[in-house]
Scaffold this motif. Structure first.
Motif, short mmCIF file in Angstrom:
data_model
loop_
_atom_site.label_atom_id
_atom_site.label_comp_id
_atom_site.label_asym_id
_atom_site.label_seq_id
_atom_site.Cartn_x
_atom_site.Cartn_y
_atom_site.Cartn_z
N ILE A 352 42.05 35.74 53.48
CA ILE A 352 41.88 35.96 54.92
C ILE A 352 42.81 35.04 55.70
O ILE A 352 43.43 35.44 56.68
N GLU A 353 42.93 33.80 55.25
CA GLU A 353 43.72 32.82 55.99
C GLU A 353 45.22 33.08 55.90
O GLU A 353 46.01 32.41 56.56
N GLY A 354 45.63 34.04 55.07
CA GLY A 354 47.05 34.35 54.96
C GLY A 354 47.76 33.60 53.86
O GLY A 354 48.98 33.47 53.88
N TYR A 355 46.99 33.10 52.89
CA TYR A 355 47.59 32.42 51.75
C TYR A 355 47.42 33.28 50.51
O TYR A 355 46.72 34.29 50.53
N ARG A 356 48.06 32.86 49.42
CA ARG A 356 47.86 33.53 48.14
C ARG A 356 46.38 33.43 47.77
O ARG A 356 45.74 32.42 48.00
N GLY A 357 45.87 34.51 47.17
CA GLY A 357 44.45 34.54 46.85
C GLY A 357 44.11 33.71 45.64
O GLY A 357 43.56 34.22 44.66
N GLU A 358 44.42 32.43 45.70
CA GLU A 358 44.11 31.54 44.59
C GLU A 358 42.81 30.80 44.89
O GLU A 358 42.66 30.25 45.97
N PRO A 359 41.87 30.79 43.94
CA PRO A 359 40.62 30.09 44.19
C PRO A 359 40.84 28.60 44.40
O PRO A 359 41.83 28.03 43.96
N ARG A 360 39.90 28.01 45.12
CA ARG A 360 39.96 26.57 45.37
C ARG A 360 39.01 25.86 44.41
O ARG A 360 38.04 26.43 43.95
N GLN A 361 39.33 24.62 44.15
CA GLN A 361 38.44 23.80 43.33
C GLN A 361 37.17 23.51 44.14
O GLN A 361 37.24 23.18 45.31
N ASP A 507 46.10 40.82 33.69
CA ASP A 507 46.72 41.39 34.87
C ASP A 507 46.17 40.78 36.16
O ASP A 507 46.88 40.63 37.15
N GLU A 508 44.90 40.45 36.16
CA GLU A 508 44.26 40.01 37.40
C GLU A 508 44.16 38.50 37.54
O GLU A 508 43.71 38.00 38.58
N SER A 509 44.53 37.74 36.50
CA SER A 509 44.52 36.28 36.62
C SER A 509 45.47 35.88 37.75
O SER A 509 46.56 36.42 37.87
N CYS A 510 45.03 34.94 38.59
CA CYS A 510 45.90 34.56 39.71
C CYS A 510 47.07 33.73 39.22
O CYS A 510 48.10 33.66 39.87
N GLY A 511 46.93 33.07 38.08
CA GLY A 511 48.04 32.32 37.52
C GLY A 511 48.08 30.86 37.91
O GLY A 511 49.01 30.14 37.57
N GLN A 512 47.05 30.42 38.62
CA GLN A 512 47.08 29.04 39.11
C GLN A 512 46.88 28.02 38.00
O GLN A 512 47.64 27.07 37.87
N CYS A 513 45.85 28.19 37.18
CA CYS A 513 45.56 27.17 36.17
C CYS A 513 45.95 27.66 34.77
O CYS A 513 45.87 28.84 34.47
N ASP B 177 54.58 36.08 42.85
CA ASP B 177 53.97 36.94 41.84
C ASP B 177 52.60 36.39 41.42
O ASP B 177 52.06 35.52 42.08
N ARG B 178 52.09 36.90 40.30
CA ARG B 178 50.70 36.59 39.97
C ARG B 178 50.54 36.47 38.46
O ARG B 178 51.29 37.08 37.70
N GLY B 179 49.56 35.71 38.06
CA GLY B 179 49.21 35.61 36.66
C GLY B 179 50.33 35.03 35.82
O GLY B 179 51.04 34.12 36.25
N PHE B 180 50.49 35.58 34.62
CA PHE B 180 51.52 35.07 33.70
C PHE B 180 52.92 35.24 34.28
O PHE B 180 53.85 34.53 33.91
N GLU B 181 53.07 36.21 35.19
CA GLU B 181 54.37 36.45 35.83
C GLU B 181 54.67 35.44 36.94
O GLU B 181 55.77 35.44 37.48
N SER B 182 53.68 34.64 37.30
CA SER B 182 53.87 33.70 38.42
C SER B 182 55.09 32.83 38.17
O SER B 182 55.37 32.42 37.05
N THR B 183 55.78 32.53 39.26
CA THR B 183 56.96 31.71 39.15
C THR B 183 57.16 30.98 40.47
O THR B 183 56.56 31.34 41.47
N ILE B 184 57.98 29.95 40.45
CA ILE B 184 58.36 29.30 41.70
C ILE B 184 59.65 29.96 42.16
O ILE B 184 60.59 30.09 41.39
#
Lengths: 577, 286
Positions: A352-361, A507-513, B177-184
């Motif tokens: 909503i805030e306009g950022y990537r949909g990455e969960p927060r700690q 496919d749906e993992s945000c990729g953050q951690c 991008d997202r997930g494993f494809e994520s990159t800087i």
């Protein structure tokens, strides 16, 4: 774009140069920060009208909202329904997820899968009408067609077809609470809603006041219906007790758990209770602004909700001085853009805030610092729908239904190999067997049911008499999740299902951690090897389950291995069919 | 000289770490408390002075009452917290996180401390098989100042923070991008000279894996002439303007090969501008 953002007022924003440019500071940091939440709607305008977000268009949006282009691109590229490369103006997303894949989706993809404008899609929340197809149409309203077939998809892609009419959820037979008006009432008319007893709950809430409303919710002992089963009363009280000038109420309608479609049916068939319940929530916790975040694949639900909110506003049930009181409350609608993770509450805030949909700690928890850093009450659609009977008839009466720890009713989403797939509302306590029977029984010989969705667990023959309550499923090492009951008969290839579940999480993992980003990839690779046969993957899958559930940031990673692990425990893998 | 009033001392909270009582100021993290008590915890995405992204998950510790492990770098201490920094569960998780990383990313240039942690946990990145997906991709050499080798990127987000509001406020790069494809990436992956990049090199300074590297070092490594053991580090002050940034000149064979700034220096906190970082050619213009 200007309809959304208004005309640019200065060259700084991309408008005409004027004499003042260069002499006057327009906006500044705070004004820019306040506009950032318009980034996703602005990207949607481009996607809807043009069919993709071009570099030039992205730069314009960046200029208008003072968001760095790299940042805006990071947001755009996060969502699977926003394209950052030119693509055909009409795209068919064919659901090949666990419910649809064995009910006709594979055949559609076999025929059309090589086309540039046909793509496999995660669950579209239409499992009661499998197989489903979501059409993204540049310049037109997006639509869903279900049950679909290859010819219908081809017609729609060539722009001369009409969508197949989606069979609507039939009216429930028997005693129901939340779904009592579904299939009966006209969902587009506030008068019909008022005639059916609408807004009595809000009137009572105003009469008894905020502390008494929270008291009723607490007494009802209702637990959240979105998947985490958190006691709603504790949440409501926590937000109400926060000392803050600004608080928010958020309705989480980003229903994306594979196999879940109950919230869609509620919003499409009876949207006014959600509007009313959000208003009551605002009154109770001291919020004047509500946000309704609906998943991007639900165009009809979004339209129905927006129309309901507009009617409520025009009749004084929403906006300034709600029904003539001092209380102000309004709702803004946000459309998700194809990201399962945005159903996670803190990811939803970021979206909503306009950022990537990455969960927060967490901590801090949403009740302390949620949307825009303010105390936020976030509830699932079904949870909110339950608030109305709680306020009308009292929390104590609600607590008398169901079981002591699972009060009220629950809507279960029956799909897969059952005779009559659909949403079934039952009082808590019904067993798995009873639910399957109410949906007409298994087609073929029952082998297993996936309860809770992709982030759920498989139950087998000897668990058919398990009572589907929060406490009984927890004791059995399972979880109700969002209320998915997907039934599979003995002809099912479970290894194939698990590979699809593995692909879903990757496919749906945000990729953050790291545990989730790489772990979901390794899990899928391992499942593919398992499907090919010949290797023992037990150790690797167990290790991945450990690290994802112990070290990931959010519930997505924690749950990414549950279905796989339960299938292995239940001996569903390696069966020849 | 201006004088700055010292802040009020922060009250202390008492917690238990590995069975020992430890005190730490309110608002500090488990990692702060552990380091204060000389208890070592591995970190990758953490960097003093930058808000923790808590993305790498190698600093996980066990906290009594918590269902999952907890990131030491970002969990604030509270009274009565009972922390276990090392047991079988913690060790298994750290080993697995390192295995996942090392199986997908080229970690050949991480620092010695990280290598020792990986050895200690017996990390085996090969266990996921020869077909395991990696983030391997060509090195981006787009100018003469620094290169980006995202095959070595662990997505610690430190470069994004250093480019953005934690230091430079340039915002040339972001996670995409997202997930494993994520990159800087820059927007639409445009080349750095076309992007908002101002070549301060602060991203290079915070990169823990050598994914971002000054061009001199990259060229010398390729030529086989990079020899850190023979280098000396000369501390000096930047000659360009009046700010007074401290410079650390890395010198090999009487040539400056890299310029950094100490992170604990009150003026720079490790950050420089393009002139201080890359404008040293006049020194060796013989």
């Amino acid at each position: 774009m200007d309809a959304l953002l208004g005309e640019p007022v200065s060259a700084w924003e991309g408008g005409e140069r004027s004499e003042l440019d260069g002499r006057v500071a327009f906006g500044g940091f705070h004004a820019a920060a306040e506009k950032r939440h318009l980034l996703l709607p602005a990207l949607w305008v481009l996607q809807d009208e043009i069919g993709f977000v071009s570099h030039g268009a992205l730069n314009y949006v960046s200029e208008r909202l003072s968001v760095p282009p790299a940042d805006a691109h990071g947001v755009a590229s996060f969502y699977s329904l926003i394209a950052t490369e030119e693509q055909p103006g009409r795209i068919a997303h064919v659901c090949d997820d666990i419910a649809c894949r064995n009910l006709g989706a594979k055949e559609i993809l076999d025929e059309l899968g090589s086309r540039e404008d046909v793509r496999p899609s995660p669950c579209l929340g239409q499992c009661d009408n499998a197989p489903a197809v979501f059409l993204q149409l540049a310049g037109q309203t997006d639509l869903v067609t279900a049950p679909a077939n290859a010819d219908a998809v081809l017609d729609l892609l060539s722009a001369d077809g009409d969508p197949l009419p989606i069979p609507s959820q039939p009216a429930a037979d028997g005693q129901t609470q939340i779904m009592q008006r579904v299939g009966i009432i006209d969902p587009t008319s506030i008068d019909a809603y008022l005639d059916a007893g609408g807004y009595l709950a809000l009137e009572r809430a105003i009469r008894i006041g905020a502390p008494a409303v929270i008291e009723e919710v607490t007494k009802s002992n209702i637990r959240g219906r979105g998947g985490a089963a958190f006691p709603a009363g504790i949440k409501w009280a926590a937000v109400a007790n926060e000392a803050a000038d600004t608080k928010y109420v958020v309705c989480n309608a980003d229903e994306s758990e594979p196999g879940t479609f109950k919230d869609r049916i509620l919003i499409e068939s009876d949207p006014f209770p959600i509007v009313e319940a959000m208003t009551i929530a605002g009154l109770a916790v001291g919020a004047e602004q509500g946000w309704f975040y609906v998943r991007g694949e639900y165009p009809l639900a979004q339209a129905r909700f927006e129309a309901a909110a507009a009617q409520a506003r025009s009749r004084g049930y929403l906006g300034s001085n709600v029904i003539g009181t001092e209380f102000n409350f309004d709702i803004e609608v946000r459309r998700g853009a194809g990201a399962y993770i945005c159903g996670e509450e803190t990811a939803l805030f970021n979206s909503i805030e306009g950022y990537r949909g990455e969960p927060r700690q967490k901590p801090p928890f949403p009740t302390q610092a949620g949307l825009f850093g303010k105390p936020t009450l976030i509830n699932n659609v079904e949870t909110l729908a339950n608030i109305l009977p709680i306020i009308r008839e009292g929390g104590a009466a609600f607590a008398d239904t169901g079981t002591p720890e699972s009060t009220g009713t629950k809507i279960f989403c029956l799909s897969g190999h059952v005779a009559k797939p659909g949403a079934y509302e039952v009082e808590f306590g019904a067993t798995l067997r009873e639910l399957i029977e109410s949906a007409g029984g298994t087609t073929g010989k029952f082998r297993a049911a996936l309860v809770g969705g992709a982030a759920g667990t498989f139950l087998t023959q000897d668990q058919l008499d398990l009572s589907l309550t929060f406490e009984a499923t927890a004791a059995a090492g399972a979880s109700l999740g969002s209320g998915v009951v997907m039934v599979f008969n003995s002809d099912t290839d479970f290894t194939d299902l698990l590979v699809r579940i593995g692909a879903f999480f990757r496919d749906e993992s945000c990729g953050q951690c790291v545990p989730c980003r790489v772990g979901t990839m390794r899990q899928e690779e391992s499942l593919i090897r398992l499907a090919a046969g010949g290797t023992d993957e037990t150790r690797i899958l167990e290790d991945l389950a450990l690290v994802m559930s112990d070290s990931s940031i959010c519930g997505f990673g924690h749950a990414a291995s549950w279905a796989v692990q339960s299938a292995i425990r239940q001996g569903l893998i390696g069966e020849t069919t | 000289m201006t004088s700055t009033a010292l802040p009020e001392p922060r009250p202390l909270v008492d917690l238990t770490v590995d069975g020992t009582s430890v005190s730490a100021p309110v608002g500090s993290t488990i990692l702060d408390a552990c380091r204060g008590a000389a208890i070592d915890i591995p970190t990758l995405c953490y960097l003093d002075g930058i808000t923790p992204a808590n993305a790498c998950r190698v600093c996980m510790v066990e906290v009594e009452g918590s269902r999952t492990l907890v990131p030491a770098c970002s969990r604030e201490v509270s009274d009565g917290l009972n922390v276990v920094t090392e047991n079988d569960r913690v060790a298994s998780n750290r080993r697995l996180v390192f295995e996942l990383l090392a199986s997908s990313v080229d970690m050949s240039l991480v620092d010695d401390v990280t290598v020792r942690w990986m050895d200690r946990y017996g990390v085996d990145p090969q266990r996921f098989g020869p077909e395991a997906a990696t983030v391997d991709q060509p090195v981006k050499v787009q100018d003469d100042l620094y290169i980006r080798d995202y095959a070595k990127c662990i997505l610690c987000y430190k470069c994004v923070a250093a480019c953005g509001e934690e230091a430079q406020n340039t915002f040339a790069i972001s996670a995409a991008d997202r997930g494993f494809e994520s990159t800087i990436s820059t927007e639409f992956d445009i080349a750095l000279p076309e992007s908002a990049c101002v070549y301060c090199g602060n991203c290079v300074a915070v990169c823990p894996t050598g994914a971002l590297m000054v061009k001199t070092e990259y060229d010398m490594r390729r030529a086989g002439s990079w020899d850190e053991g023979s280098q000396t580090v000369v501390t000096t002050i930047c000659p360009y303007c009046g700010v007074g940034c401290n410079l650390e000149l890395h010198v090999q064979d009487n040539e400056i090969v890299k310029v950094m700034s100490p992170r604990d220096h009150p003026v720079t906190e490790g950050h420089l501008c393009i002139k201080g970082r890359f404008g040293y050619q006049h020194v060796q213009n013989r």
